[in-house]
Design a protein around this motif. Structure first.
Motif, PDB file in Angstrom:
ATOM      1  N   VAL A 180       0.819  -1.200   0.000  1.00 28.35           N
ATOM      2  CA  VAL A 180       0.000   0.000   0.000  1.00 28.35           C
ATOM      3  C   VAL A 180       0.861   1.262   0.000  1.00 28.35           C
ATOM      4  N   GLN A 181       2.210   1.113  -0.203  1.00 26.35           N
ATOM      5  CA  GLN A 181       3.100   2.266  -0.256  1.00 26.35           C
ATOM      6  C   GLN A 181       4.310   1.873  -1.090  1.00 26.35           C
ATOM      7  N   GLY A 182       4.782   2.812  -1.874  1.00 20.51           N
ATOM      8  CA  GLY A 182       5.937   2.536  -2.705  1.00 20.51           C
ATOM      9  C   GLY A 182       5.600   2.598  -4.174  1.00 20.51           C
ATOM     10  N   GLU A 183       6.626   2.364  -4.951  1.00 25.93           N
ATOM     11  CA  GLU A 183       6.484   2.526  -6.391  1.00 25.93           C
ATOM     12  C   GLU A 183       5.547   1.511  -7.001  1.00 25.93           C
ATOM     13  N   THR A 184       5.533   0.270  -6.504  1.00 26.24           N
ATOM     14  CA  THR A 184       4.726  -0.802  -7.107  1.00 26.24           C
ATOM     15  C   THR A 184       3.335  -0.919  -6.509  1.00 26.24           C
ATOM     16  N   SER A 185       2.981  -0.049  -5.553  1.00 28.64           N
ATOM     17  CA  SER A 185       1.691  -0.203  -4.884  1.00 28.64           C
ATOM     18  C   SER A 185       0.527  -0.016  -5.861  1.00 28.64           C
ATOM     19  N   GLU A 221       2.707  11.900  -0.154  1.00 27.87           N
ATOM     20  CA  GLU A 221       3.650  11.013  -0.821  1.00 27.87           C
ATOM     21  C   GLU A 221       3.356   9.554  -0.496  1.00 27.87           C
ATOM     22  N   ASP A 222       2.933   9.288   0.764  1.00 28.72           N
ATOM     23  CA  ASP A 222       2.620   7.906   1.143  1.00 28.72           C
ATOM     24  C   ASP A 222       1.401   7.376   0.392  1.00 28.72           C
ATOM     25  N   LEU A 223       0.439   8.254   0.130  1.00 28.52           N
ATOM     26  CA  LEU A 223      -0.793   7.832  -0.542  1.00 28.52           C
ATOM     27  C   LEU A 223      -0.717   7.993  -2.048  1.00 28.52           C
ATOM     28  N   TRP A 224       0.470   8.356  -2.575  1.00 32.03           N
ATOM     29  CA  TRP A 224       0.559   8.671  -3.997  1.00 32.03           C
ATOM     30  C   TRP A 224       0.244   7.473  -4.900  1.00 32.03           C
ATOM     31  N   GLY A 225       0.507   6.268  -4.436  1.00 30.23           N
ATOM     32  CA  GLY A 225       0.216   5.094  -5.259  1.00 30.23           C
ATOM     33  C   GLY A 225      -1.259   4.955  -5.601  1.00 30.23           C
TER      34      GLY A 225
END
Length: 527
Positions: A180-185, A221-225
């Motif tokens: 739920v966080q990160g580039e692949t989320s 930024e955390d919710l950007w995915g």
């Protein structure tokens, strides 16, 4: 003497590789760790090798940048063209092209303002495509059987959702684990939503009736995915209703706009997905009690109406009085009707019997014989006339034909005449046979209806002195002389005083000898 002049200098001489290497060491030693702020330019996504190549620029200068595959996988967001970022890394040179570049180890957006601008731009783009249209929203099922949850399996969110569902209405919960966080989320969440939609009803893995995409709170930024375009498209295209529960109530992402329902928290999503079982049981009990009371009142009103209607109806004796009287009258008329019908049938039978008397049959037989004789007499003449007509027609045709066709037609004519003569004989024979069979049938019928066949079966005819048949016993008086005609002769008799005394011939008068039957008496009339 020839003089040779040589130019001399005390400046050191370097090769190209030495200069490139010296510059590389100088740049790397001087700018070993720097932070550069700039706008991404020329970004086309990761290369097939996993590395990314692009440029950072501002309004006055431009620097090449590279992100190696290992660093690319550790980025918390997906770089995009035109995004302002702060890159952390080291400067180096590339001797092959005499260019310097920054090798980026970490990268973060330049600020919330840039991310918000990017978010607004993406929101306008997807909104123009109709992905946020309220008319396309689906209604949540009132009583789902299976709930699919897309979230991290190790966080507190899934425990809160399962706990709330268990308290309200225990159901089957399927969890699709994702980051739920990160580039692949973003890609993982989109794959989870599409994967739930591919499940078939009645399969080994049940298909959810509603989906919950959940995550705890965090920064932009955390919710950007969850602002990723692929996630928004997957949620908007889902055939299963989707509840978005990303972040706290004040947080919002593009998935909230694409989902069918937005929940303020993951716990709120669980409350939206299922009703309270106790409330449903109480409602069912209330409705059951109201239904029982209503049915009781309805049955009471129907009973009262039935009693009122039964009082207005006549009794069974009154209902059956008229049919019973009609039945008695019909039964009384039945005997007379049977007698009248019997008499009518007897009269009809007597009429038919008179039409079938021997005299009528003999007359019809004679008429048929005359018709057969007439037809037999007319047939040769008719055939002769027909043959003369055919010969005349043939003669007229032969006058217009040449000798050879005439000869062929003559042969055909002779053949036709031969066939007609043969058919004439056959027709005459068939007609005579039919007439003979018909005469034989009429003769057998006449014999069958004649009184002679009745006498052969053992009956006798009583004749008076005038030779007329006696039809009734009342016409015979005591002492009348009677003649009894049997099949083989006649016997004289005298009527006695009563039917019990046998009739005997008088002793002073010998009985006459039996007379032989005259020829043709079998065809005599009974009358």
């Amino acid at each position: 003497m020839t003089e040779k002049s040589e130019s001399t200098s005390n400046v050191a001489e370097y090769s190209v590789s030495e200069i490139s290497g010296a510059l590389k060491r100088t740049v790397e030693d001087t700018f070993g760790h720097v932070r550069v702020r700039g706008e991404i330019s020329g970004y086309r996504g990761p290369h097939s090798s996993g590395h990314a190549y692009f440029s950072l620029k501002d309004d006055k200068a431009r620097i090449e940048a590279v992100v190696w595959r290992g660093s690319m996988s550790r980025l918390k967001f997906q770089p995009e063209e035109g995004m302002e970022v702060i890159a952390t890394g080291k400067l180096t040179t590339y001797p092959g092209s005499s260019k310097y570049q920054i090798v980026i180890e970490q990268m973060e957006p330049a600020g919330a303002g840039a991310l918000m601008a990017l978010l607004e731009e993406r929101k306008r783009k997807l909104g123009a495509e109709g992905l946020f249209d309220p008319a396309a929203k689906q209604l949540l099922p009132f009583m789902p059987r299976v709930i699919g949850v897309v979230t991290s399996p190790t966080g507190a969110v899934i425990r809160d959702i399962i706990h709330r569902i268990t308290d309200r209405f225990p159901l089957h919960v399927l969890v699709w684990p994702v980051r739920v966080q990160g580039e692949t989320s973003g890609a993982e969440v989109a794959a989870a939503v599409n994967g739930f939609n591919t499940l078939q009803p009645g399969g080994a893995l049940p298909r959810p009736d509603v989906l919950i995409v959940a995550r705890g709170g965090g920064s932009l930024e955390d919710l950007w995915g969850f602002n990723d375009e692929v996630v928004v498209r997957a949620v908007a295209a889902s055939d299963i209703p989707v509840i978005s529960a990303v972040g706290h109530e004040t947080d919002w992402t593009l998935i909230d706009l694409a989902a069918d329902v937005r929940a303020p928290t993951p716990t709120g999503a669980a409350e939206m997905a299922v009703p309270v079982r106790a409330d449903l049981q109480a409602s069912v009990a209330t409705y059951g009690a109201r239904l029982a009371a209503g049915m009781s009142r309805y049955l009471d009103s129907r009973r009262q109406a039935q009693r009122a209607l039964s009082r207005a109806l006549p009794s069974a004796d009154q209902l059956l009085a008229l049919p019973r009287r009609h039945f008695d009258e019909t039964a009384a008329r039945l005997g007379r009707a049977l007698q009248a019908n019997t008499q009518k049938k007897r009269a009809h039978f007597d009429g038919r019997a008179r039409q079938l008397s021997p005299r009528v049959l003999q007359q019809r037989f004679r008429e048929k014989q005359r018709e057969v004789t007439v037809f037999a007499d007319r047939l040769p003449r008719s055939l002769g006339v027909f043959l003369r007509d055919r010969r005349a027609v043939f003669a007229r045709h032969t006058q217009r034909l040449s000798p050879e066709p005439i000869a062929r037609l003559a042969v055909r004519g002779r053949q036709s005449l031969t066939q007609l003569e043969r058919r004439q004989d056959q027709a005459i024979g068939i007609t005579l046979d039919r007439a003979r069979r018909r005469g034989s049938e009429l003769e057998r019928l006449m014999k069958t209806l004649s009184h002679a066949s009745v006498l052969e079966r053992g009956f006798a005819i009583v004749l008076d002195t005038a030779g007329a048949p006696v039809k009734r016993a009342a016409a015979v008086g005591s002492g009348d002389h009677l003649t009894l005609r049997f099949q083989d002769g006649e016997v004289q008799a005298v009527a006695g005083e009563s039917d019990a005394n046998p009739i005997r011939p008088k002793p002073d008068r010998p009985a006459p000898a039996k007379k032989p039957a005259a020829p043709g008496t079998d065809q005599g009339s009974l009358f």
